[in-house]
Write an enzyme that holds these catalytic residues in place. Structure first.
Site, PDB file in Angstrom:
ATOM      1  N   ASP A   1      -6.018  -7.357   4.283  1.00 21.75           N
ATOM      2  CA  ASP A   1      -7.174  -6.733   3.637  1.00 21.75           C
ATOM      3  C   ASP A   1      -8.064  -7.814   3.035  1.00 21.75           C
ATOM      4  O   ASP A   1      -9.282  -7.830   3.239  1.00 21.75           O
ATOM      5  CB  ASP A   1      -6.690  -5.768   2.546  1.00 21.75           C
TER       6      ASP A   1
ATOM      7  N   TYR B   1       0.815  -1.211   0.000  1.00 21.46           N
ATOM      8  CA  TYR B   1       0.000   0.000   0.000  1.00 21.46           C
ATOM      9  C   TYR B   1       0.855   1.270   0.000  1.00 21.46           C
ATOM     10  O   TYR B   1       0.390   2.318  -0.428  1.00 21.46           O
ATOM     11  CB  TYR B   1      -0.904   0.032   1.238  1.00 21.46           C
TER      12      TYR B   1
ATOM     13  N   LYS C   1       3.787 -15.663   2.710  1.00 22.26           N
ATOM     14  CA  LYS C   1       4.028 -16.421   1.475  1.00 22.26           C
ATOM     15  C   LYS C   1       5.536 -16.648   1.386  1.00 22.26           C
ATOM     16  O   LYS C   1       6.202 -16.263   0.410  1.00 22.26           O
ATOM     17  CB  LYS C   1       3.471 -15.624   0.276  1.00 22.26           C
TER      18      LYS C   1
ATOM     19  N   ASP D   1     -11.984  -9.552   4.688  1.00 22.06           N
ATOM     20  CA  ASP D   1     -13.287  -9.589   4.002  1.00 22.06           C
ATOM     21  C   ASP D   1     -13.792 -11.029   3.923  1.00 22.06           C
ATOM     22  O   ASP D   1     -14.985 -11.294   4.081  1.00 22.06           O
ATOM     23  CB  ASP D   1     -13.198  -9.010   2.581  1.00 22.06           C
TER      24      ASP D   1
ATOM     25  N   ASP E   1      -2.274 -18.840   0.915  1.00 24.68           N
ATOM     26  CA  ASP E   1      -3.275 -19.574   0.127  1.00 24.68           C
ATOM     27  C   ASP E   1      -3.984 -20.607   1.006  1.00 24.68           C
ATOM     28  O   ASP E   1      -5.204 -20.746   0.984  1.00 24.68           O
ATOM     29  CB  ASP E   1      -2.663 -20.212  -1.133  1.00 24.68           C
TER      30      ASP E   1
HETATM   31  C1  IPM Z   1     -10.206  -1.614   4.288  1.00 26.09           C
HETATM   32  C2  IPM Z   1     -10.502  -0.984   2.949  1.00 26.09           C
HETATM   33  C3  IPM Z   1      -9.346  -0.065   2.579  1.00 26.09           C
HETATM   34  C4  IPM Z   1      -8.089  -0.900   2.537  1.00 26.09           C
HETATM   35  C5  IPM Z   1      -9.539   0.710   1.267  1.00 26.09           C
HETATM   36  C6  IPM Z   1     -10.818   1.534   1.294  1.00 26.09           C
HETATM   37  C7  IPM Z   1      -8.364   1.580   0.956  1.00 26.09           C
HETATM   38  O1  IPM Z   1     -10.718  -1.964   1.981  1.00 26.09           O
HETATM   39  O2  IPM Z   1     -10.099  -0.872   5.283  1.00 26.09           O
HETATM   40  O3  IPM Z   1     -10.089  -2.839   4.354  1.00 26.09           O
HETATM   41  O4  IPM Z   1      -7.809  -1.564   1.514  1.00 26.09           O
HETATM   42  O5  IPM Z   1      -7.351  -0.895   3.514  1.00 26.09           O
HETATM   43 MN    MN Z   2     -10.662  -4.010   2.749  1.00 23.21          MN
END
Ligand code: IPM
Ligand code: MN
Length: 353
Positions: A244, A142, A188, A248, A220
């Protein structure tokens, strides 16, 4: 009466609605526990671009420095999808994280038993799921330089220093000590040098925490383990990009992205935000789930203010509201009626112990 300063950054899309809901619950909890909050609001993301031509305006940068903690809604707006990088809402969020130096992002994933049927996984697969994802937040792909895209060749840089790895690792091990005493470090290392350094530093740090059990796995396989055996995971420690993606994925276990909170910690004020995005199609409709934001406010009470009781009260009120059948659209089953954002917040306020 204890007084605290909170910088509120509602941001974009559903951000303002869920933030307002979180503040409503925070104030109600404050009344019960003798806490007063001085709130100052600042723009970020597309709202920053609209007001100051900058997704992280200087007024916001100065404002968060004055605060004891920062509460954020969400950033992101489709109208800026093709904007240059310096005008993207996401750039504002990354700048905020760097500015605050919040290198450790804590994303707890627990299952409310009343929602076990909201996950696409069979309920028996979810038994015992209670994990804390610790994501490194201010390094890696990032932020790595050089970065570029000339239309034919694009470059990003994955770089980690020992110090960056060590500080987030220590935080993960301290967290594990207060939980089930296990750290699962995800990398990894079979391919990437940064991961080899990650594994070496994590192994070295583990020597200082003999009571914590450390396991290393490749990312993975971690993706598979998250859905095949989530109950076996206590603290999952990983770098920025992997964290990240995996967080999710882990949200699927809970039943909705809208439920999950996060705390980002460093040496200064902490940053608290739901893990969901700005959800533009839902904005302004009073349908978004405010629980991720409200649970983030609970984390704020705990981690920035040390108000453990007030934090636990907010979490208990969320659990009670869900147990009694309160559902926003994202978690309502077929045939169940859904509450709006504000009414859900009201349900939670009225169930504060
Ligand atoms: C998160 C979001 C952010 C990230 C984006 C909005 C930049 O997806 O907080 O997980 O990737 O960190
Ligand atoms: Mn995210």
């Amino acid at each position: 009466m204890s007084r605290y300063r909170i910088a509120v950054l509602p941001g974009d899309g559903i951000g303002p609605e869920v933030t307002a809901a979180a503040i409503h619950v925070l104030r109600a909890a404050g009344d019960r526990f003798g806490l007063a909050f001085d709130l100052s609001e600042y723009p970020i993301g597309a709202a920053g671009v609209a007001q100051h031509g900058d997704p992280f305006p200087t007024v916001t940068a100065a404002g968060v420095q004055q605060a004891d903690a920062v509460l954020l809604g969400a950033v992101g707006d489709p109208s800026l999808d093709d904007a240059p990088r310096h005008l993207k809402p996401e750039t504002g969020l990354l700048a905020l994280r760097a500015h605050l130096g919040v290198y450790a992002n804590l994303r707890p994933v627990a299952i409310h038993s009343s929602l076990a049927h909201s996950s696409p996984l069979r309920p028996e697969k979810l038994v015992g799921t209670d994990m804390l994802i610790v994501r490194e937040l201010t390094g890696g792909l990032y932020y790595g330089e050089p970065r570029s895209n000339d239309g034919r060749v694009a470059v990003n840089t994955l770089r980690y220093t020992c110090d960056e790895i060590e500080r987030v690792t220590r935080l993960a091990f301290r967290a594990a000590r207060g939980r089930r005493g296990k750290v699962l470090s995800v990398d990894k290392a079979n391919v990437l040098e940064t991961s080899q350094l990650w594994r070496q530093v994590v192994t070295d740090v583990a020597g200082d925490y003999p009571e914590v059990m450390l396991e290393h796995i490749y990312v993975d396989y971690a993706a598979m383990r998250l859905v095949s055996d989530p109950g076996s995971i206590d603290v999952l420690l990983t770098e920025n990009m992997f964290g990240d993606i995996l967080s999710d994925e882990a949200a699927v276990l809970a039943g909705s992205l809208g439920l999950l909170p996060s705390a980002s910690l460093g040496d200064g004020p902490g940053l608290y935000e739901p893990i969901h995005g700005s959800a533009p199609p839902l904005a302004g409709k009073d349908v978004a789930n405010p629980i991720g934001a409200i649970a983030s406010a609970a984390m704020l009470l705990r981690h920035s203010f040390g108000q453990t009781e007030a934090a636990a009260a907010v979490e208990a009120a969320i659990a009670r509201a869900l147990a009694e059948g309160a559902r926003t659209r994202d978690i309502a089953q077929e045939g169940e009626s859904a509450l709006g954002t504000r009414v859900m917040a009201e349900w939670i306020v009225s169930r504060l112990p």
